[in-house]
Design a protein around this motif. Structure first.
Motif, mmCIF file in Angstrom:
data_model
loop_
_atom_site.group_PDB
_atom_site.id
_atom_site.type_symbol
_atom_site.label_atom_id
_atom_site.label_comp_id
_atom_site.label_asym_id
_atom_site.label_seq_id
_atom_site.Cartn_x
_atom_site.Cartn_y
_atom_site.Cartn_z
ATOM 1 N N LYS A 1 -0.946 -0.400 -12.630
ATOM 2 C CA LYS A 1 -1.700 0.594 -12.629
ATOM 3 C C LYS A 1 -1.261 1.731 -11.578
ATOM 4 N N ILE A 2 -0.165 2.028 -11.331
ATOM 5 C CA ILE A 2 0.328 2.813 -10.556
ATOM 6 C C ILE A 2 0.235 4.330 -10.954
ATOM 7 N N ASN B 1 -5.238 9.309 -9.384
ATOM 8 C CA ASN B 1 -6.486 9.472 -8.643
ATOM 9 C C ASN B 1 -6.058 9.863 -7.013
ATOM 10 N N ALA B 2 -4.905 9.393 -6.369
ATOM 11 C CA ALA B 2 -4.635 10.001 -5.215
ATOM 12 C C ALA B 2 -4.538 11.502 -5.201
ATOM 13 N N SER C 1 -2.376 5.451 -12.961
ATOM 14 C CA SER C 1 -3.807 5.901 -12.655
ATOM 15 C C SER C 1 -4.148 5.789 -11.065
ATOM 16 N N SER C 2 -3.418 5.161 -10.476
ATOM 17 C CA SER C 2 -3.616 5.012 -8.923
ATOM 18 C C SER C 2 -3.169 6.438 -8.504
ATOM 19 N N TYR D 1 -4.289 3.449 -0.187
ATOM 20 C CA TYR D 1 -4.086 3.141 -1.755
ATOM 21 C C TYR D 1 -3.349 1.902 -1.829
ATOM 22 N N SER D 2 -3.968 1.013 -2.713
ATOM 23 C CA SER D 2 -3.329 -0.435 -2.929
ATOM 24 C C SER D 2 -2.039 -0.051 -4.028
ATOM 25 N N TYR E 1 0.972 -1.332 0.075
ATOM 26 C CA TYR E 1 0.073 0.067 -0.158
ATOM 27 C C TYR E 1 0.648 1.235 0.027
#
Length: 184
Positions: free
Chosen positions: A116-117, A123-124, A119-120, A109-110, A71
């Motif tokens: 997918k880092i 989003n963050a 896009s993650s 966050y996963s 995470y």
């Protein structure tokens, strides 16, 4: 831009994480006066810190095998970024999200899928702008309320010391007790 400090065994996925996060957050946070302060990658952890006066934003990731699922967190803080102060003077963004919208799913966050880092992290950034906007602009009202509520529920650190007859006794760490009192 702050140079990235890499330890000898720095994980290549964490290096990519910091590089990607830098592209997404550096200019965005600069708009609010936050300057890059630290970017460090170790074997299982990485830390990025942005500072504006006594405020800071920390992005930290953990891929230690014993902490699976992996995470990362976006953390908002006020004061020292050194331990143990930072443990008491900061809160994760998801706690503010939970305060504002109690029905929304809010957690770390996963980091289990490095493909997918990008896009993650985008989003963050969107969530930081949405839920941490008042903090970014210097209004600490919600931040201080959530930090106080969280710290009231926490216990100060406990130290287990050997006592007589090989029995351990528990004592309260005085530094963490002072920090709890200060931030509760």
């Amino acid at each position: 831009m702050t140079d990235m400090r890499k330890h000898k065994k720095a994980d290549k996925n964490l290096i990519r994480f910091v590089e990607t996060a830098s592209m997404i957050f550096d200019d965005f946070l600069k708009q609010f006066g936050f300057e890059s302060y630290i970017k460090e990658v170790e074997d299982f952890f990485c830390t990025m810190i942005y500072k504006k006066n006594d405020l800071y934003i920390k992005i930290s990731a953990n891929i230690h095998p014993k902490d699976y699922p992996y995470y990362y967190n976006v953390i908002l803080g006020q004061g020292s970024t050194d331990w143990p102060d930072t443990d008491w003077n900061s809160i994760a963004l998801w706690l503010i999200k939970k305060e504002i919208f109690p029905d929304l799913k809010a957690k770390e966050y996963s980091l289990t899928d490095f493909d997918k880092i990008d896009s993650s992290l985008k989003n963050a950034k969107i969530e930081l702008e949405k839920f941490g906007n008042s903090f970014l602009k210097g209004d600490l009202t919600i931040f201080k309320k959530v930090r106080q509520d969280i710290n009231k529920q926490r216990e100060p650190y406990k130290i287990y010391q050997p006592g007589k007859k090989r029995r351990y006794k528990t004592i309260i760490d005085t530094i963490s007790k002072k920090l709890k009192d200060k931030f509760s």
